[in-house]
Design a protein around this motif. Structure first.
Motif, PDB file in Angstrom:
ATOM      1  N   ARG A 175     -30.795  10.284  33.771  1.00  0.00           N
ATOM      2  CA  ARG A 175     -29.800   9.216  33.766  1.00  0.00           C
ATOM      3  C   ARG A 175     -29.569   8.800  35.209  1.00  0.00           C
ATOM      4  N   SER A 176     -29.810   7.570  35.526  1.00  0.00           N
ATOM      5  CA  SER A 176     -29.667   7.046  36.886  1.00  0.00           C
ATOM      6  C   SER A 176     -30.459   7.879  37.887  1.00  0.00           C
ATOM      7  N   GLY A 177     -31.650   8.319  37.469  1.00  0.00           N
ATOM      8  CA  GLY A 177     -32.502   9.087  38.357  1.00  0.00           C
ATOM      9  C   GLY A 177     -32.169  10.558  38.458  1.00  0.00           C
ATOM     10  N   LYS A 178     -31.160  11.022  37.706  1.00  0.00           N
ATOM     11  CA  LYS A 178     -30.755  12.422  37.747  1.00  0.00           C
ATOM     12  C   LYS A 178     -30.821  13.020  36.351  1.00  0.00           C
ATOM     13  N   LEU A 179     -31.099  14.319  36.272  1.00  0.00           N
ATOM     14  CA  LEU A 179     -31.087  14.996  34.982  1.00  0.00           C
ATOM     15  C   LEU A 179     -29.650  15.240  34.541  1.00  0.00           C
ATOM     16  N   ALA A 180     -29.383  15.017  33.256  1.00  0.00           N
ATOM     17  CA  ALA A 180     -28.034  15.206  32.729  1.00  0.00           C
ATOM     18  C   ALA A 180     -28.101  15.807  31.335  1.00  0.00           C
ATOM     19  N   PHE A 181     -27.116  16.656  31.023  1.00  0.00           N
ATOM     20  CA  PHE A 181     -26.930  17.168  29.672  1.00  0.00           C
ATOM     21  C   PHE A 181     -26.003  16.199  28.951  1.00  0.00           C
ATOM     22  N   THR A 182     -26.400  15.778  27.759  1.00  0.00           N
ATOM     23  CA  THR A 182     -25.556  14.867  26.985  1.00  0.00           C
ATOM     24  C   THR A 182     -25.303  15.474  25.615  1.00  0.00           C
ATOM     25  N   ARG A 183     -26.026  15.033  24.602  1.00  0.00           N
ATOM     26  CA  ARG A 183     -25.823  15.530  23.242  1.00  0.00           C
ATOM     27  C   ARG A 183     -25.867  17.055  23.240  1.00  0.00           C
ATOM     28  N   GLY A 184     -24.950  17.685  22.559  1.00  0.00           N
ATOM     29  CA  GLY A 184     -24.848  19.141  22.556  1.00  0.00           C
ATOM     30  C   GLY A 184     -23.885  19.628  23.617  1.00  0.00           C
ATOM     31  N   TRP A 185     -23.942  19.026  24.807  1.00  0.00           N
ATOM     32  CA  TRP A 185     -23.044  19.396  25.889  1.00  0.00           C
ATOM     33  C   TRP A 185     -21.592  19.089  25.532  1.00  0.00           C
ATOM     34  N   TYR A 186     -21.360  17.958  24.900  1.00  0.00           N
ATOM     35  CA  TYR A 186     -19.985  17.568  24.567  1.00  0.00           C
ATOM     36  C   TYR A 186     -19.355  18.573  23.607  1.00  0.00           C
ATOM     37  N   ALA A 187     -20.131  19.080  22.642  1.00  0.00           N
ATOM     38  CA  ALA A 187     -19.624  20.084  21.706  1.00  0.00           C
ATOM     39  C   ALA A 187     -19.288  21.384  22.436  1.00  0.00           C
ATOM     40  N   ILE A 188     -20.123  21.764  23.390  1.00  0.00           N
ATOM     41  CA  ILE A 188     -19.848  22.968  24.176  1.00  0.00           C
ATOM     42  C   ILE A 188     -18.544  22.795  24.940  1.00  0.00           C
ATOM     43  N   ALA A 189     -18.403  21.682  25.644  1.00  0.00           N
ATOM     44  CA  ALA A 189     -17.202  21.440  26.442  1.00  0.00           C
ATOM     45  C   ALA A 189     -15.948  21.446  25.575  1.00  0.00           C
ATOM     46  N   ARG A 190     -16.020  20.809  24.421  1.00  0.00           N
ATOM     47  CA  ARG A 190     -14.871  20.746  23.513  1.00  0.00           C
ATOM     48  C   ARG A 190     -14.553  22.124  22.946  1.00  0.00           C
ATOM     49  N   ASP A 191     -15.553  22.788  22.372  1.00  0.00           N
ATOM     50  CA  ASP A 191     -15.324  24.057  21.684  1.00  0.00           C
ATOM     51  C   ASP A 191     -14.950  25.187  22.634  1.00  0.00           C
ATOM     52  N   ALA A 192     -15.426  25.135  23.881  1.00  0.00           N
ATOM     53  CA  ALA A 192     -15.087  26.165  24.867  1.00  0.00           C
ATOM     54  C   ALA A 192     -13.798  25.830  25.609  1.00  0.00           C
ATOM     55  N   GLY A 193     -13.232  24.644  25.337  1.00  0.00           N
ATOM     56  CA  GLY A 193     -11.987  24.243  25.986  1.00  0.00           C
ATOM     57  C   GLY A 193     -12.145  24.014  27.480  1.00  0.00           C
ATOM     58  N   LEU A 194     -13.313  23.498  27.889  1.00  0.00           N
ATOM     59  CA  LEU A 194     -13.572  23.299  29.308  1.00  0.00           C
ATOM     60  C   LEU A 194     -12.750  22.152  29.871  1.00  0.00           C
ATOM     61  N   LYS A 195     -12.344  22.330  31.116  1.00  0.00           N
ATOM     62  CA  LYS A 195     -11.557  21.326  31.823  1.00  0.00           C
ATOM     63  C   LYS A 195     -12.130  21.154  33.222  1.00  0.00           C
ATOM     64  N   SER A 196     -11.728  20.093  33.882  1.00  0.00           N
ATOM     65  CA  SER A 196     -12.126  19.863  35.257  1.00  0.00           C
ATOM     66  C   SER A 196     -11.740  21.079  36.096  1.00  0.00           C
ATOM     67  N   GLY A 197     -12.661  21.549  36.926  1.00  0.00           N
ATOM     68  CA  GLY A 197     -12.422  22.723  37.760  1.00  0.00           C
ATOM     69  C   GLY A 197     -13.037  23.999  37.193  1.00  0.00           C
ATOM     70  N   ASP A 198     -13.335  24.021  35.885  1.00  0.00           N
ATOM     71  CA  ASP A 198     -14.002  25.178  35.286  1.00  0.00           C
ATOM     72  C   ASP A 198     -15.432  25.247  35.814  1.00  0.00           C
ATOM     73  N   ILE A 199     -16.050  26.409  35.675  1.00  0.00           N
ATOM     74  CA  ILE A 199     -17.377  26.629  36.241  1.00  0.00           C
ATOM     75  C   ILE A 199     -18.366  26.994  35.145  1.00  0.00           C
ATOM     76  N   VAL A 200     -19.541  26.362  35.186  1.00  0.00           N
ATOM     77  CA  VAL A 200     -20.618  26.697  34.253  1.00  0.00           C
ATOM     78  C   VAL A 200     -21.838  27.156  35.048  1.00  0.00           C
ATOM     79  N   THR A 201     -22.505  28.153  34.510  1.00  0.00           N
ATOM     80  CA  THR A 201     -23.765  28.628  35.063  1.00  0.00           C
ATOM     81  C   THR A 201     -24.789  28.538  33.949  1.00  0.00           C
ATOM     82  N   PHE A 202     -25.896  27.881  34.230  1.00  0.00           N
ATOM     83  CA  PHE A 202     -26.950  27.694  33.249  1.00  0.00           C
ATOM     84  C   PHE A 202     -28.172  28.440  33.752  1.00  0.00           C
ATOM     85  N   TYR A 203     -28.745  29.276  32.898  1.00  0.00           N
ATOM     86  CA  TYR A 203     -29.887  30.056  33.331  1.00  0.00           C
ATOM     87  C   TYR A 203     -30.849  30.312  32.191  1.00  0.00           C
ATOM     88  N   GLN A 204     -32.050  30.729  32.561  1.00  0.00           N
ATOM     89  CA  GLN A 204     -33.076  31.034  31.577  1.00  0.00           C
ATOM     90  C   GLN A 204     -32.998  32.523  31.261  1.00  0.00           C
TER      91      GLN A 204
END
Length: 105
Positions: free
Chosen positions: A60-89
């Motif tokens: 998106r605009s030349g950058k990789l972005a998480f969209t579909r699926g990400w919104y459900a994670i943010a909602r269900d985990a109760g994420l807010k601005s300032g929270d921290i996510v770590t994504f790993y394999q």
């Protein structure tokens, strides 16, 4: 293997999580357009929050972005601005990736 850690902003929560410019993209399979990432979501204590979720990753605009699926994670985990996510394999029987979320508030 960690791909990225990011402190969330309101834009990440409203428009999709844009991967930081210093993300380690080596663990992601090379792709053009979009890729679906089966992901397990855990709290910072290691407790699973959701069943495995498929995250849609695209450019998106030349950058990789998480969209579909990400919104459900943010909602269900109760994420807010300032929270921290770590994504790993971390390959296991259910998913190839994990996301650890830490609520700071």
């Amino acid at each position: 293997m960690e791909i990225f850690t990011k402190k969330l902003t309101s834009i990440d929560l409203e428009r999709g999580l844009v991967l930081p410019h210093d993300s380690n993209l080596e663990p992601l399979q090379p792709f053009h357009g979009t890729i679906e990432l089966s992901t397990i979501v855990e709290s910072s204590a290691g407790t699973r929050l959701l069943d495995p979720v498929t995250i849609h990753c695209s450019t998106r605009s030349g950058k990789l972005a998480f969209t579909r699926g990400w919104y459900a994670i943010a909602r269900d985990a109760g994420l807010k601005s300032g929270d921290i996510v770590t994504f790993y394999q971390e390959v296991n029987g259910e998913a190839r990736y994990k996301m650890r979320v830490r609520n700071v508030g």
